[in-house]
Design a protein around this motif. Structure first.
Motif, mmCIF file in Angstrom:
data_model
loop_
_atom_site.group_PDB
_atom_site.id
_atom_site.type_symbol
_atom_site.label_atom_id
_atom_site.label_comp_id
_atom_site.label_asym_id
_atom_site.label_seq_id
_atom_site.Cartn_x
_atom_site.Cartn_y
_atom_site.Cartn_z
ATOM 1 N N SER A 1 0.832 -1.212 0.000
ATOM 2 C CA SER A 1 0.000 0.000 0.000
ATOM 3 C C SER A 1 0.860 1.252 0.000
ATOM 4 C CB SER A 1 -0.940 -0.003 1.204
ATOM 5 O OG SER A 1 -1.875 -1.043 1.088
ATOM 6 N N LEU A 2 1.985 1.216 0.703
ATOM 7 C CA LEU A 2 2.896 2.358 0.722
ATOM 8 C C LEU A 2 3.404 2.650 -0.690
ATOM 9 C CD1 LEU A 2 4.491 4.498 2.308
ATOM 10 C CD2 LEU A 2 6.264 2.748 2.665
ATOM 11 N N LYS A 3 3.761 1.621 -1.433
ATOM 12 C CA LYS A 3 4.217 1.804 -2.817
ATOM 13 C C LYS A 3 3.130 2.420 -3.675
ATOM 14 C CE LYS A 3 7.572 -1.928 -2.718
ATOM 15 N NZ LYS A 3 7.885 -3.298 -3.138
ATOM 16 N N LYS A 4 1.896 1.951 -3.519
ATOM 17 C CA LYS A 4 0.769 2.507 -4.276
ATOM 18 C C LYS A 4 0.573 3.990 -3.967
ATOM 19 C CE LYS A 4 -1.874 -1.785 -4.595
ATOM 20 N NZ LYS A 4 -3.116 -2.474 -4.178
ATOM 21 N N LEU A 5 0.640 4.332 -2.686
ATOM 22 C CA LEU A 5 0.467 5.718 -2.268
ATOM 23 C C LEU A 5 1.576 6.595 -2.850
ATOM 24 C CD1 LEU A 5 -1.109 7.736 -0.424
ATOM 25 C CD2 LEU A 5 0.566 7.184 1.344
ATOM 26 N N MET A 6 2.798 6.122 -2.781
ATOM 27 C CA MET A 6 3.936 6.894 -3.283
ATOM 28 C C MET A 6 3.877 7.066 -4.795
ATOM 29 S SD MET A 6 6.836 5.375 -0.728
ATOM 30 C CE MET A 6 8.154 6.500 -1.146
ATOM 31 N N GLU A 7 3.399 6.060 -5.496
ATOM 32 C CA GLU A 7 3.259 6.165 -6.953
ATOM 33 C C GLU A 7 2.169 7.158 -7.328
ATOM 34 O OE1 GLU A 7 2.643 2.187 -8.416
ATOM 35 O OE2 GLU A 7 4.707 1.598 -7.925
ATOM 36 N N MET A 8 1.119 7.219 -6.540
ATOM 37 C CA MET A 8 0.007 8.128 -6.814
ATOM 38 C C MET A 8 0.378 9.580 -6.512
ATOM 39 S SD MET A 8 -2.966 8.281 -7.961
ATOM 40 C CE MET A 8 -4.369 9.361 -8.016
ATOM 41 N N HIS A 9 1.306 9.794 -5.584
ATOM 42 C CA HIS A 9 1.684 11.135 -5.148
ATOM 43 C C HIS A 9 3.197 11.354 -5.281
ATOM 44 C CE1 HIS A 9 -2.352 11.729 -3.571
ATOM 45 N NE2 HIS A 9 -2.264 10.506 -3.091
ATOM 46 N N PRO A 10 3.732 11.277 -6.496
ATOM 47 C CA PRO A 10 5.190 11.390 -6.664
ATOM 48 C C PRO A 10 5.746 12.756 -6.271
ATOM 49 C CG PRO A 10 4.090 11.442 -8.781
ATOM 50 C CD PRO A 10 3.042 11.117 -7.757
ATOM 51 N N ASN A 11 4.910 13.807 -6.282
ATOM 52 C CA ASN A 11 5.398 15.132 -5.893
ATOM 53 C C ASN A 11 5.603 15.247 -4.388
ATOM 54 O OD1 ASN A 11 2.597 14.879 -5.634
ATOM 55 N ND2 ASN A 11 2.290 17.086 -5.731
ATOM 56 N N ILE A 12 4.916 14.423 -3.625
ATOM 57 C CA ILE A 12 5.063 14.429 -2.165
ATOM 58 C C ILE A 12 6.195 13.483 -1.744
ATOM 59 C CG2 ILE A 12 3.911 13.856 0.022
ATOM 60 C CD1 ILE A 12 1.314 14.775 -1.275
ATOM 61 N N PHE A 13 6.363 12.404 -2.509
ATOM 62 C CA PHE A 13 7.367 11.387 -2.201
ATOM 63 C C PHE A 13 8.362 11.305 -3.357
ATOM 64 C CE2 PHE A 13 3.300 10.067 -0.335
ATOM 65 C CZ PHE A 13 3.642 10.054 1.004
ATOM 66 N N PRO A 14 9.289 12.255 -3.446
ATOM 67 C CA PRO A 14 10.240 12.230 -4.576
ATOM 68 C C PRO A 14 11.112 10.985 -4.547
ATOM 69 C CG PRO A 14 10.895 13.865 -2.940
ATOM 70 C CD PRO A 14 9.580 13.296 -2.497
ATOM 71 N N ARG A 15 11.506 10.550 -5.676
ATOM 72 C CA ARG A 15 12.344 9.348 -5.814
ATOM 73 C C ARG A 15 13.793 9.713 -5.811
ATOM 74 N NH1 ARG A 15 9.094 5.036 -6.031
ATOM 75 N NH2 ARG A 15 7.082 5.467 -6.859
#
Length: 132
Positions: free
Chosen positions: A118-132
């Motif tokens: 679920s964390l991966k899904k959330l991060m993929e949906m909000h890439p501006n909040i969770f930069p790679r």
């Protein structure tokens, strides 16, 4: 088999595992969230503000493709942990979690739960909040 699953679940909720997943809160706060999320009342007994927060985090989960498991009269434990984080306050201090966007707080709740998928899904949906 059941004992194995219980042990695996306990292992997923350890502070060390939480930190491995990128968690940022300290160990005492982590334990406080686990303890306080068990004391949260059912949806029907909540304030309007809490109900709005629940609806907001539910929408975040839905948009991210995260399925929530709400038992009858209760909430998904990850939502309860989000609420505990949102309401957490340091005695004599300010609510530093109150400075974080809901998506980040929900990510912390997912980490506390050990829910990597679920964390991966959330991060993929909000890439501006969770930069790679």
């Amino acid at each position: 088999m059941e004992n194995y699953l219980e042990e695996e679940k306990k292992e997923a909720n350890t502070y060390e595992r939480y930190r491995e997943m990128g968690g940022i809160i300290n160990e005492k706060e982590h334990q406080n969230v686990l303890n306080s999320s068990k004391k949260i009342p059912p949806f029907a007994k909540r304030s309007q503000k809490e109900k709005e927060r629940i609806l907001q985090v539910t929408e975040i989960a839905n948009r991210s493709g995260i399925e929530l498991n709400n038992p009858e009269g209760g909430l998904d434990p990850r939502v309860e942990q989000y609420l505990a984080l949102r309401d957490f306050d340091i005695p004599g201090g300010t609510n530093h979690h109150g400075q974080m966007p809901d998506q980040q707080l929900f990510a912390e709740a997912l980490r506390i739960s050990g829910d990597e998928d679920s964390l991966k899904k959330l991060m993929e949906m909000h890439p501006n909040i969770f930069p790679r």
